[in-house]
Every structure is written in C-alpha cells, then in structure tokens.
Design a protein around this motif. Sequence first.
Motif, PDB file in Angstrom:
ATOM      1  N   GLY A  38      38.920  34.733  40.823  1.00 17.23           N
ATOM      2  CA  GLY A  38      39.301  34.125  39.151  1.00 17.23           C
ATOM      3  C   GLY A  38      39.707  35.694  38.813  1.00 17.23           C
ATOM      4  N   GLY A  39      40.090  36.767  39.559  1.00 16.61           N
ATOM      5  CA  GLY A  39      41.350  38.206  38.728  1.00 16.61           C
ATOM      6  C   GLY A  39      41.686  37.623  38.675  1.00 16.61           C
ATOM      7  N   LEU A  40      42.898  37.640  38.783  1.00 18.35           N
ATOM      8  CA  LEU A  40      44.303  37.469  39.127  1.00 18.35           C
ATOM      9  C   LEU A  40      44.856  35.896  38.104  1.00 18.35           C
ATOM     10  N   ARG A  41      43.950  35.201  37.325  1.00 18.80           N
ATOM     11  CA  ARG A  41      44.250  34.364  37.380  1.00 18.80           C
ATOM     12  C   ARG A  41      44.534  34.350  35.604  1.00 18.80           C
TER      13      ARG A  41
ATOM     14  N   HIS B 268      48.247  41.974  40.968  1.00 16.76           N
ATOM     15  CA  HIS B 268      47.513  42.300  41.587  1.00 16.76           C
ATOM     16  C   HIS B 268      47.984  43.465  42.262  1.00 16.76           C
ATOM     17  N   ARG B 269      49.351  43.817  41.949  1.00 15.56           N
ATOM     18  CA  ARG B 269      49.917  45.095  42.329  1.00 15.56           C
ATOM     19  C   ARG B 269      48.952  46.700  41.236  1.00 15.56           C
ATOM     20  N   LEU B 270      49.029  46.744  40.071  1.00 14.66           N
ATOM     21  CA  LEU B 270      47.931  47.349  39.393  1.00 14.66           C
ATOM     22  C   LEU B 270      46.597  47.366  39.710  1.00 14.66           C
ATOM     23  N   VAL B 271      45.841  46.168  39.291  1.00 15.26           N
ATOM     24  CA  VAL B 271      44.799  46.269  39.691  1.00 15.26           C
ATOM     25  C   VAL B 271      44.211  46.867  41.025  1.00 15.26           C
ATOM     26  N   THR B 272      44.795  46.875  42.190  1.00 14.28           N
ATOM     27  CA  THR B 272      44.603  46.921  43.623  1.00 14.28           C
ATOM     28  C   THR B 272      45.014  48.423  43.370  1.00 14.28           C
ATOM     29  N   ALA B 273      46.283  49.064  42.985  1.00 10.44           N
ATOM     30  CA  ALA B 273      46.747  50.289  42.469  1.00 10.44           C
ATOM     31  C   ALA B 273      45.724  51.805  42.344  1.00 10.44           C
ATOM     32  N   GLY B 274      44.753  50.892  41.118  1.00 13.26           N
ATOM     33  CA  GLY B 274      43.891  51.914  40.262  1.00 13.26           C
ATOM     34  C   GLY B 274      42.307  51.023  40.960  1.00 13.26           C
ATOM     35  N   TRP B 275      42.270  50.610  41.544  1.00 14.04           N
ATOM     36  CA  TRP B 275      40.992  49.874  41.527  1.00 14.04           C
ATOM     37  C   TRP B 275      40.429  49.627  41.021  1.00 14.04           C
ATOM     38  N   GLN B 276      39.451  48.171  39.801  1.00 11.98           N
ATOM     39  CA  GLN B 276      38.918  48.684  38.981  1.00 11.98           C
ATOM     40  C   GLN B 276      37.327  49.042  39.184  1.00 11.98           C
ATOM     41  N   THR B 277      36.971  49.335  38.807  1.00 12.79           N
ATOM     42  CA  THR B 277      35.461  49.699  38.956  1.00 12.79           C
ATOM     43  C   THR B 277      34.913  48.306  39.133  1.00 12.79           C
TER      44      THR B 277
END
Length: 243
Positions: free
Chosen positions: A189-192, A171-180
């Motif tokens: 389900g994106g963090l499963r 969660h930290r990684l994807v929210t830091a970069g905001w996936q396209t």
Amino acid sequence: MILRRSPDHRRARQLAASPRGALPEGALRRYLAQPFPPLGADHTSLRLLAVDLETTGLDPDHDRIVSLGFVPVDGTSIVLGGAGQVVVRGSGGLGQEGVGQSATVHGLTDDAVAAGAELTDALDLLLEALTGRVLLAHHAAIEQGFLDVACRRVHGQPLPTLAVDTMALEHRLVTAGWQTGWDREPPQGGLRLPAARERHGLPRYRSHDALTDALACAELYLAQVAELGRGRPVTLRQLTKGG
C-alpha cells in the motif's frame, strides 16, 4: 519501463492519416492526427492530461467504466478551467446488471449511472481533452486498458496512448532513497495515491471520485518532478523510461 503504447498504435495512426473515409471525422480521428509530444520535451513545456477512471472492476474485458475525470497539466501548472468529469451509463449490453458491489468503492448508484452519458459521448469528450497530450495517471495501465477496450467497442479501433505513471515514478523515488525502515521495497500500500501524496506532504483528499483523483494525481506529479529534477528540467524520455 513506464512507456506504454497500444500494440496497434502504428496501424491506428496510419488510419488517421489515410484518405477520408478510412476513419470517420470526429474526436478519434483528430486525436490520432496529432503526434505525441517529443520524448526530448522537458517537463516545463510538457502538456499532459491527468485522468482517473472509476470502474465496476479491474478487468476491462468484463468490467466497465462508470465515471471518468480529467485535469490538464501545462508545464508546471494545473489548468482547472480545462477539467471535466462525466458519469457513464452502460451500453451494448455490457454491465446492464448495474454497478454491483463496486458502488461501495466509488459511491455511484445504479440510478446515478443510468442517468449518465453514453460511453461514445464520454469517450469523445476525453479524446478531445487528450489530443496532443500525454496521459498522466496513477497506475496508468488500468486507464490505458479500459480506454483502449472502450475505443475498440465504440470505434472499432485501438487507442494508442503515451503515459506517465505516477505510481511508477513514486516507486523510482522511494527505492532510490530507501525510506527509513523499508527493506528496499515499499510496504504493501506504500505506493497507492494517498500514501504517495502523504510522503510529499500533500493534503488528503476523498478517494474514488474520478475528478478528485485526477487532480490528486496531477498534484502528485508536480511534486515528483520537483524531487526528480532538483531544480533542473526533466525530459519526457526520463519520465517514461526511467532515464
């Protein structure tokens, strides 16, 4: 915050340090006698144990563990020689009605679970492997909750754990970069575990096998640390508190 300890962790460790007899010799006493790794330790020297539990549900007060798997991680190496898995049969009257609909998730039948190990033996096996290590799990609160309840039932004592949660790290990684295409937060389900592994280019494994999921978590953790550190060491404090 990803740091999670049992609320009674100080009392439990005091029992381990108290005179002989307060807590019997055995796996729990040996586990409690070893301190957690220091928060300043960096990931290249950190010792963790990736753990996955398959259960009959999500409520540790009413559901039970039917299998557990674990894989040690030493620094940046996965130690397959230390991996273990055990099927756990019901005990103490809890869950004696069988695995129910959960069999459609983990694939373990009533007969397979009935032939498994006692909870006491399975828990002690895990405690021996976890001694001196940080628990590593995907959505670690589930593993921590079930293990704490199991320890209270078997030993009458809480189980203090220090955990690194790969779901929280993701969660930290994807929210830091905001996936396209994402609106600040991952889609449902994106963090499963499978989705997180796919984002890191890791192979797809069959889900809901305790040992396979523990290995999958360990591999994901190493990929996450590489992304978080960008070639530099990451401390346990950073891994557990978001620093």
